[in-house]
Scaffold this active site. Structure first.
Site, PDB file in Angstrom:
ATOM      1  N   GLN A  34      -5.428  -2.065   9.343  1.00 38.13           N
ATOM      2  CA  GLN A  34      -5.281  -3.385   8.735  1.00 38.13           C
ATOM      3  C   GLN A  34      -5.930  -4.448   9.628  1.00 38.13           C
ATOM      4  O   GLN A  34      -5.677  -4.506  10.831  1.00 38.13           O
ATOM      5  CB  GLN A  34      -3.789  -3.692   8.526  1.00 38.13           C
TER       6      GLN A  34
ATOM      7  N   ASP B 187     -11.926   2.187   3.489  1.00 40.08           N
ATOM      8  CA  ASP B 187     -12.192   0.745   3.429  1.00 40.08           C
ATOM      9  C   ASP B 187     -13.687   0.467   3.242  1.00 40.08           C
ATOM     10  O   ASP B 187     -14.076  -0.636   2.850  1.00 40.08           O
ATOM     11  CB  ASP B 187     -11.769   0.092   4.758  1.00 40.08           C
TER      12      ASP B 187
ATOM     13  N   LYS C  94       0.846  -1.204   0.000  1.00 40.63           N
ATOM     14  CA  LYS C  94       0.000   0.000   0.000  1.00 40.63           C
ATOM     15  C   LYS C  94       0.873   1.243   0.000  1.00 40.63           C
ATOM     16  O   LYS C  94       0.599   2.208  -0.719  1.00 40.63           O
ATOM     17  CB  LYS C  94      -0.940  -0.006   1.219  1.00 40.63           C
TER      18      LYS C  94
END
Ligand code: GUN
Length: 297
Positions: A97, A120, A53
């Protein structure tokens, strides 16, 4: 023999458009999109995703800020960082995460993220917006799948899509997205999971099978209708002494047998995987665009 869908290629095409967009934003508005990624612990797969990322952000001109927190980080300490990032104007997107260590309540963490920075798409408010068909951030992996289908001109309209797996990250959101009255929706959706007695009964009837269970090569050729489209979301490490690192990655689909029967198939690696990060970049830039629009009002 199926057409092998090249996720790296599609991803590169979209990333080039995104790079141009960040350059335009910088030139016209003197600002760059910013993404904060928080990792708690040292899970090797998660560490590898977080690294990827960061690299993707840098290449696209997105400001990346990483937090690598110890396994013993308290929930309160993590929430404090999220609150700071919510108030930080340099940050358009916040990603924590998953999975988190057991002592941290995932719901508390996801709910602490400002929905406007929830790139997200996991905050319950954004999930609700998605289910009801309002504008929102679509979760990155499902959105990546939709983009792959779109690039291959595979319509979902009136098709039977069978999803194997009911996670909050993939199974549930992709099912909802495909149900929407929209060009990439209008599908008849079946969701199978660990308590489905005969998964093959459902997958055999499907025009499109999406495998997102996390069980190496469980979808075999006998479970697939002739000429079905097969999307493999699984990333499983299997031991392989012939590889330097001691393992190789395989999907949830038995690629070698299924590719002989399917019309389209995504490989692992190089299928859905690269799209997830690309759509995260897409959502981060969309958030920055919204910030700029709001500040102009
Ligand atoms: N872990 C596995 N996939 C994802 C994802 O898309 N987002 C986050 N935050 N964690 C993940």
């Amino acid at each position: 023999m199926a057409v092998i869908i090249d996720g790296k290629q599609v991803s590169a095409t979209i990333k080039e458009e995104l790079r141009e967009e960040t350059a335009r934003i910088k030139k016209q508005h003197d600002t760059v999109p910013g993404l904060a990624v928080i990792l708690v612990g040292t899970d090797p797969a998660s560490m590898s995703y977080v690294r990827s990322k960061h690299i993707a952000c840098t290449k696209l001109g997105i400001y990346a800020r990483d937090y690598q927190l110890g396994e013993d980080t308290t929930e309160a300490a993590l929430l404090e960082i999220i609150h700071e990032l919510n108030a930080d104007d340099a940050i358009d997107g916040i990603l924590v995460q998953l999975p988190l260590p057991k002592h941290i309540n995932e719901d508390h963490v996801l709910m602490a993220i400002d929905p406007a920075k929830d790139v997200d798409g996991f905050h319950p408010e954004n999930v609700g917006r998605m289910v009801t068909g309002m504008e929102t951030y679509y979760p990155c992996t499902p959105y990546g799948i939709i983009k792959l289908l779109e690039y291959c001109s595979i319509s979902t309209e009136g098709k039977h899509v069978c999803i194997v797996g009911r996670s909050n990250i993939v199974g549930k959101p992709i099912a909802n997205m495909l149900l929407q009255k929209s060009p990439f929706g209008n599908a008849t959706v079946t969701v199978c999971h660990s308590r489905t007695p005969d998964i093959a009964y459902f997958t055999r009837q499907a025009d499109i099978v999406i495998a997102a269970v996390g069980r190496a090569q469980m979808i075999t050729a006998d479970m697939i209708k002739d000429q079905a489209v097969v999307i493999d979301v699984g990333v499983n490490r299997v031991e392989d002494a012939s590889r330097k690192r001691g393992y190789r990655l395989v999907g949830d689909v038995d690629f070698e047998s299924v590719k002989e029967k399917a019309s389209y198939i995504t490989p692992v690696p190089g299928g859905v995987g690269p799209m997830t990060i690309t759509m995260l970049m897409y959502n981060t830039i969309a958030s920055a665009q919204r910030r700029i629009r709001t500040s102009q009002k």
